[in-house]
Design a protein around this motif. Structure first.
Motif, PDB file in Angstrom:
ATOM      1  N   ALA A 129      44.101 -50.135  38.739  1.00 42.61           N
ATOM      2  CA  ALA A 129      43.743 -51.142  37.966  1.00 42.61           C
ATOM      3  C   ALA A 129      42.250 -51.696  38.425  1.00 42.61           C
ATOM      4  O   ALA A 129      41.587 -52.637  37.689  1.00 42.61           O
ATOM      5  N   LEU A 130      41.607 -51.371  39.402  1.00 47.02           N
ATOM      6  CA  LEU A 130      40.282 -51.788  39.777  1.00 47.02           C
ATOM      7  C   LEU A 130      39.421 -50.914  39.439  1.00 47.02           C
ATOM      8  O   LEU A 130      38.174 -51.043  39.873  1.00 47.02           O
ATOM      9  N   LEU A 131      39.638 -49.760  38.812  1.00 47.06           N
ATOM     10  CA  LEU A 131      38.869 -48.823  38.339  1.00 47.06           C
ATOM     11  C   LEU A 131      38.399 -48.955  36.831  1.00 47.06           C
ATOM     12  O   LEU A 131      39.011 -49.591  36.106  1.00 47.06           O
ATOM     13  N   ALA A 132      36.995 -48.628  36.581  1.00 45.64           N
ATOM     14  CA  ALA A 132      36.421 -48.944  35.302  1.00 45.64           C
ATOM     15  C   ALA A 132      37.164 -48.040  34.133  1.00 45.64           C
ATOM     16  O   ALA A 132      37.630 -47.066  34.591  1.00 45.64           O
ATOM     17  N   GLN A 133      37.253 -48.609  32.854  1.00 49.74           N
ATOM     18  CA  GLN A 133      37.630 -47.543  32.061  1.00 49.74           C
ATOM     19  C   GLN A 133      36.688 -46.397  31.807  1.00 49.74           C
ATOM     20  O   GLN A 133      35.627 -46.344  31.954  1.00 49.74           O
ATOM     21  N   GLY A 134      37.724 -45.391  31.676  1.00 45.98           N
ATOM     22  CA  GLY A 134      36.950 -43.852  31.536  1.00 45.98           C
ATOM     23  C   GLY A 134      37.296 -43.224  32.862  1.00 45.98           C
ATOM     24  O   GLY A 134      36.810 -41.931  32.970  1.00 45.98           O
ATOM     25  N   VAL A 135      37.552 -43.908  34.032  1.00 46.47           N
ATOM     26  CA  VAL A 135      37.190 -43.289  35.291  1.00 46.47           C
ATOM     27  C   VAL A 135      38.875 -42.391  35.421  1.00 46.47           C
ATOM     28  O   VAL A 135      39.673 -43.226  35.137  1.00 46.47           O
ATOM     29  N   ASP A 136      38.855 -41.373  35.967  1.00 41.12           N
ATOM     30  CA  ASP A 136      40.010 -40.669  36.048  1.00 41.12           C
ATOM     31  C   ASP A 136      41.004 -41.554  37.207  1.00 41.12           C
ATOM     32  O   ASP A 136      40.457 -41.784  38.248  1.00 41.12           O
ATOM     33  N   THR A 137      42.009 -41.949  36.552  1.00 43.24           N
ATOM     34  CA  THR A 137      43.004 -42.684  37.563  1.00 43.24           C
ATOM     35  C   THR A 137      44.270 -41.966  38.237  1.00 43.24           C
ATOM     36  O   THR A 137      45.139 -42.394  38.394  1.00 43.24           O
ATOM     37  N   THR A 138      43.792 -40.482  38.383  1.00 41.20           N
ATOM     38  CA  THR A 138      44.870 -39.788  38.920  1.00 41.20           C
ATOM     39  C   THR A 138      44.561 -39.884  40.549  1.00 41.20           C
ATOM     40  O   THR A 138      43.647 -39.477  41.270  1.00 41.20           O
ATOM     41  N   ILE A 139      45.452 -40.926  41.161  1.00 39.97           N
ATOM     42  CA  ILE A 139      45.419 -41.186  42.422  1.00 39.97           C
ATOM     43  C   ILE A 139      46.552 -40.642  43.256  1.00 39.97           C
ATOM     44  O   ILE A 139      47.681 -40.801  42.990  1.00 39.97           O
ATOM     45  N   SER A 140      46.371 -39.956  44.276  1.00 36.65           N
ATOM     46  CA  SER A 140      47.388 -39.673  45.270  1.00 36.65           C
ATOM     47  C   SER A 140      47.427 -40.118  46.621  1.00 36.65           C
ATOM     48  O   SER A 140      46.296 -39.635  47.356  1.00 36.65           O
ATOM     49  N   LEU A 141      48.239 -40.988  46.804  1.00 38.65           N
ATOM     50  CA  LEU A 141      48.141 -41.500  48.288  1.00 38.65           C
ATOM     51  C   LEU A 141      49.359 -41.151  49.232  1.00 38.65           C
ATOM     52  O   LEU A 141      50.336 -40.908  48.415  1.00 38.65           O
ATOM     53  N   PRO A 142      49.132 -41.207  50.504  1.00 35.73           N
ATOM     54  CA  PRO A 142      50.447 -40.782  51.229  1.00 35.73           C
ATOM     55  C   PRO A 142      51.543 -41.797  50.956  1.00 35.73           C
ATOM     56  O   PRO A 142      51.184 -43.085  50.481  1.00 35.73           O
ATOM     57  N   ALA A 143      52.905 -41.379  51.450  1.00 35.37           N
ATOM     58  CA  ALA A 143      53.911 -42.039  51.430  1.00 35.37           C
ATOM     59  C   ALA A 143      53.829 -43.193  52.270  1.00 35.37           C
ATOM     60  O   ALA A 143      54.484 -44.542  51.872  1.00 35.37           O
ATOM     61  N   GLU A 144      53.236 -43.289  53.459  1.00 35.90           N
ATOM     62  CA  GLU A 144      53.221 -44.261  54.337  1.00 35.90           C
ATOM     63  C   GLU A 144      51.916 -44.586  54.485  1.00 35.90           C
ATOM     64  O   GLU A 144      50.694 -43.799  54.487  1.00 35.90           O
ATOM     65  N   PRO A 145      51.541 -46.087  54.635  1.00 39.38           N
ATOM     66  CA  PRO A 145      50.018 -46.392  54.825  1.00 39.38           C
ATOM     67  C   PRO A 145      49.467 -46.092  56.000  1.00 39.38           C
ATOM     68  O   PRO A 145      50.466 -45.805  57.169  1.00 39.38           O
ATOM     69  N   ALA A 146      48.221 -45.921  56.089  1.00 36.77           N
ATOM     70  CA  ALA A 146      47.623 -45.174  57.250  1.00 36.77           C
ATOM     71  C   ALA A 146      46.858 -46.705  57.815  1.00 36.77           C
ATOM     72  O   ALA A 146      46.698 -47.648  57.563  1.00 36.77           O
ATOM     73  N   GLU A 147      46.734 -46.304  59.419  1.00 37.54           N
ATOM     74  CA  GLU A 147      46.346 -47.307  60.082  1.00 37.54           C
ATOM     75  C   GLU A 147      44.616 -47.175  60.204  1.00 37.54           C
ATOM     76  O   GLU A 147      44.256 -46.118  60.674  1.00 37.54           O
ATOM     77  N   ILE A 148      44.058 -48.147  59.895  1.00 36.77           N
ATOM     78  CA  ILE A 148      42.481 -48.294  60.152  1.00 36.77           C
ATOM     79  C   ILE A 148      42.170 -49.467  60.717  1.00 36.77           C
ATOM     80  O   ILE A 148      42.720 -50.594  60.644  1.00 36.77           O
ATOM     81  N   GLY A 149      40.990 -49.703  61.287  1.00 38.47           N
ATOM     82  CA  GLY A 149      40.172 -50.660  62.002  1.00 38.47           C
ATOM     83  C   GLY A 149      39.485 -51.494  60.935  1.00 38.47           C
ATOM     84  O   GLY A 149      39.940 -51.589  59.980  1.00 38.47           O
ATOM     85  N   ASP A 150      38.539 -52.203  61.508  1.00 37.63           N
ATOM     86  CA  ASP A 150      37.579 -53.098  60.833  1.00 37.63           C
ATOM     87  C   ASP A 150      36.919 -52.438  59.764  1.00 37.63           C
ATOM     88  O   ASP A 150      36.467 -51.061  59.696  1.00 37.63           O
ATOM     89  N   VAL A 151      36.808 -53.030  58.486  1.00 39.54           N
ATOM     90  CA  VAL A 151      35.952 -52.415  57.216  1.00 39.54           C
ATOM     91  C   VAL A 151      34.843 -53.461  57.104  1.00 39.54           C
ATOM     92  O   VAL A 151      35.033 -54.524  56.933  1.00 39.54           O
ATOM     93  N   THR A 152      33.517 -52.912  57.014  1.00 41.53           N
ATOM     94  CA  THR A 152      32.354 -53.627  57.314  1.00 41.53           C
ATOM     95  C   THR A 152      31.717 -53.158  55.797  1.00 41.53           C
ATOM     96  O   THR A 152      31.268 -51.928  55.816  1.00 41.53           O
ATOM     97  N   PRO A 153      31.433 -54.142  54.954  1.00 47.08           N
ATOM     98  CA  PRO A 153      30.350 -53.789  54.050  1.00 47.08           C
ATOM     99  C   PRO A 153      29.176 -53.858  54.372  1.00 47.08           C
ATOM    100  O   PRO A 153      28.581 -54.579  55.031  1.00 47.08           O
TER     101      PRO A 153
END
Length: 335
Positions: A129-153
């Motif tokens: 839902a956050l992708l622009a129209q026309g972008v391939d929305t075929t997304i494959s994520l793992p069954a369980e969420p991954a652990e990550i640390g800080d995310v800095t823009p």
């Protein structure tokens, strides 16, 4: 054009009908809280959910923006009347990147990469839902969420009027298989004049930014004992509370020690300058130095700090300015 983005949860006015949530919306709401959200709480979150297709909300935002435009036009007209009509030839307009828009794009990219890397299979629709129209929305994520640390823009680099690229830094915690690592992900983002924002593709991992051919001239090691003594005494007073800074600073210089003192001891192993220190200085002579301070905390941890320190001669060398640099290195545990 300044456009105000409405809050995600806006109280309906008396004139607006309250719409019941659809089954699709309920499904998105149920997935909005991921295990990562339980892991850390963010104090602020930009309004990005379904931003590209939020029609009614952006109509309201556009109307609000027009009001601001008219107000701004009135102020400009008033200024023109006050200044008169003889302002000279009209200068060519200069295109300036909107700092507020840049920050919104960076925040959007950070949240998108965070959600994408830490999301699980039941959040695929939310990401799509956050992708622009026309972008391939075929997304494959793992069954369980991954652990990550800080995310800095990082900085949002504007490619053209509607396209941006943001590099996001992601901390990966250590596992049994590998140590903690730092990754860099790039995300293309598009915007439009209404303030809508969306990802123009999925994130891509990129290599660590290189330093390229950047270099500085470090200068020569200072061997003038008067300069070294002043700088060492100042560093001890400034960082470790040993003595006073006032007798070591030039008149009119508002430099005070850091309180409470963050370190127990401070020494200066390196003083460099690219200038030639006069053998017989006269009042007003200024020398800029680059110094390295070895600062020790109460528990024995040692941190290397870098400063650019200006000295001015009166009847002795005195500190007239101190500017921190951007790099520090640490040995042992910092308190």
């Amino acid at each position: 054009m300044l456009t105000l983005i409405p809050k995600r949860h806006r109280a309906p006015s008396d004139s607006e009908p309250i719409e019941s949530p659809t089954e699709d919306q309920e499904a998105v709401d149920e997935t909005a809280t991921s295990p990562r959200k339980k892991r850390k709480t963010k104090t602020t979150e930009p309004d990005i959910a379904h931003a590209w297709t939020a029609g009614d909300r952006f109509k309201s935002a556009a109307a609000t923006g027009l009001i601001w435009v008219f107000c701004g036009a009135g102020v400009l007209a008033f200024g023109a009347n006050v200044l008169g009509n003889d302002a000279g030839p009209e200068a060519a307009p200069i295109e300036v990147q909107d700092a507020g828009q840049s920050q919104r794009v960076s925040a959007f990219a950070s949240n998108f990469v965070d959600l994408y890397l830490s999301g699980s299979r039941d959040q695929e629709d939310q990401i799509a839902a956050l992708l622009a129209q026309g972008v391939d929305t075929t997304i494959s994520l793992p069954a369980e969420p991954a652990e990550i640390g800080d995310v800095t823009p990082g900085e949002a680099v504007q490619v053209d009027a509607s396209t941006w690229v943001v590099t996001v830094t992601v901390e990966r915690p250590a596992t049994e298989e590998q140590p903690a690592t730092q990754q860099y992900w790039q995300l293309p983002v598009i915007t439009d004049e209404t303030g809508s924002i969306a990802a123009a593709g999925l994130p891509s991992m990129v290599s660590t930014p290189g330093r390229g051919g950047l270099a500085i001239t470090p200068g020569d090691q200072v061997s003038d004992s008067a300069v070294e003594d002043t700088i060492t005494a100042f560093a001890q007073a400034y960082l470790a509370g040993q003595g006073e800074t006032a007798p070591l600073t030039a008149p009119g210089t508002a430099i005070t020690a850091i309180t409470p003192a963050p370190y127990a001891e401070a020494s200066v192993p390196s003083v460099r300058t690219s200038q030639e220190i006069p053998a017989d200085p006269v009042e007003g002579d200024v020398v800029r130095t680059q110094i390295t301070v070895s600062a020790t905390t109460a528990d024995g941890s040692v941190t290397q700090l870098g400063y650019t320190v200006d000295l001015r001669w009166r009847d002795r060398w005195e500190v007239s300015a101190i500017n921190p640099t951007s790099t520090t290195t640490t040995e042992g545990d910092q308190s």
